[in-house]
Design an enzyme around this catalytic site. Structure first.
Site: not given
Ligand code: A3D
Length: 321
Positions: A12-13, A83, A89, A120-121, A152, A176
């Protein structure tokens, strides 16, 4: 000179980052890396196909081969699991530590000159582990959280006060997590300090307290609403601001998870503080004067980060070095 940004994690991100970077024309080359290679390739192709409408000339590539991130100027990491409703987290620690170890090795072998932003969290711990696993200089490895948390906080204030968010400046420091530290005393709204706005009773102490609480729980509120996944638009926009300050040597002061070597009385730990980001990476940690309450809250937050890092060391003892 042409610029290359690689995104490790095309979820997503990661996908939102790629789209924003292309729209802003921040890079000539964008690489989307994911173990789920179809996802990376599909999003790269989809965004590339929007270029005829949006009018950008960016090369986009999806891959699961670390060789493709070679010569990246910036790398933004979102690989990991997000999450689910009810999770903190910190519950992500074990899984995301293993993932970040693989990512760190990929970066070390292929793009060790890059400026690396981790999202990543659990953020402060994962960015610290990333720096240790990769061996990259601390000023080139930084975590994104404070910009999002501050945004926020500013948004909730703008809604309460009916003021445009663009007229609000503020900061959120610390780890965080639920102990993060919004700083009302470093908040300016329309040129006025928040303290004077409180005195004028345009906002009550209780309103401010609930805004601070809502900011601390800002991520969980969105996790609950979405039911699947966590916030991604605002986190991606925040990561892009850091990348832009580095690539354009803007030297913006931004709250980020940075390595502390004695600043704020903290040594050998990553935590959220204001830093200047320019062409050398994290060029300076800005030490703000904190009042007693802010300092106490900051110390509580640092304690929480340290405790979670102890849990990380229990999972992988190599992190204690
Ligand atoms: P998501 O849409 O699940 O994307 C994560 C991607 O990582 C997936 O497409 C997986 O296939 C890929 N992945 C998993 N393992 C591996 C690997 N070993 N090598 C390469 N790719 C891999 O999650 P998201 O994009 O919504 O969020 C990603 C991370 O950001 C999560 O840990 C969230 O908790 C974190 N996050 C942090 C904040 C902060 O403010 C710090 C805010 C929101 C989300």
């Amino acid at each position: 000179m042409s610029k290359k940004i690689s995104l490790i994690g095309a979820g997503q991100i990661g996908g939102t980052l790629a789209h924003l970077i292309a729209l802003k024309g921040l890079a000539d080359d964008i690489v989307l890396f994911d173990l789920a290679v179809g996802l990376a390739k599909g999003k790269a192709l989809d965004i590339a196909q929007s270029s005829g409408v949006s009018g950008f000339n960016t090369n986009l590539k999806g891959t699961n081969n670390y060789k493709d991130i070679k010569d990246s100027d910036v790398i933004i990491i979102t690989a990991g699991v997000p999450r689910k409703p009810g999770m903190t987290r910190d519950d992500l620690l074990g899984t995301n530590l293993k993932i970040i170890k693989q990512v760190a090795e990929g970066i070390k072998s292929n793009a060790s000159e890059a400026f690396v932003i981790c999202i990543t969290n659990p953020l402060d711990i994962i960015v610290m582990a990333l720096q240790k696993y990769s061996g990259l200089p601390t000023q080139k490895v930084v975590g994104m959280a404070g910009i999002l948390d501050s945004s926020r906080f500013k948004y909730f204030l703008s809604q309460k006060l009916g003021k445009p968010i663009t007229e609000i400046s503020s900061l959120v420091l610390g780890g965080h997590g639920d102990t993060m530290v919004p700083l009302p005393n470093h908040t300016i709204i329309d040129g006025k300090s928040l303290a004077s706005i409180l005195e004028e009773k345009k906002i009550s102490d209780n309103d401010l307290k609930s805004i601070i609480q809502r900011t601390r729980k800002g991520g969980a509120e969105i996790v609950k609403l979405l039911e699947k996944g966590s916030a991604f638009y605002a986190p991606a926009a925040s990561g892009v601001e850091m990348a832009e300050s580095y690539l354009k040597n803007q030297k913006k002061t931004l709250p980020c998870a940075a390595y502390l070597n004695g600043e704020y009385g903290v040594k050998n730990l990553y935590a959220g503080v204001p830093v200047i980001i320019g062409e050398k990476g994290v060029e300076k940690v800005i030490e703000l004067k904190l009042n007693k309450i802010e300092k106490d809250n900051f110390d509580v937050s640092i304690k929480a980060v340290k405790e979670l890092f102890e849990s990380a060391i229990k999972i992988d003892s190599s992190l204690s070095k």
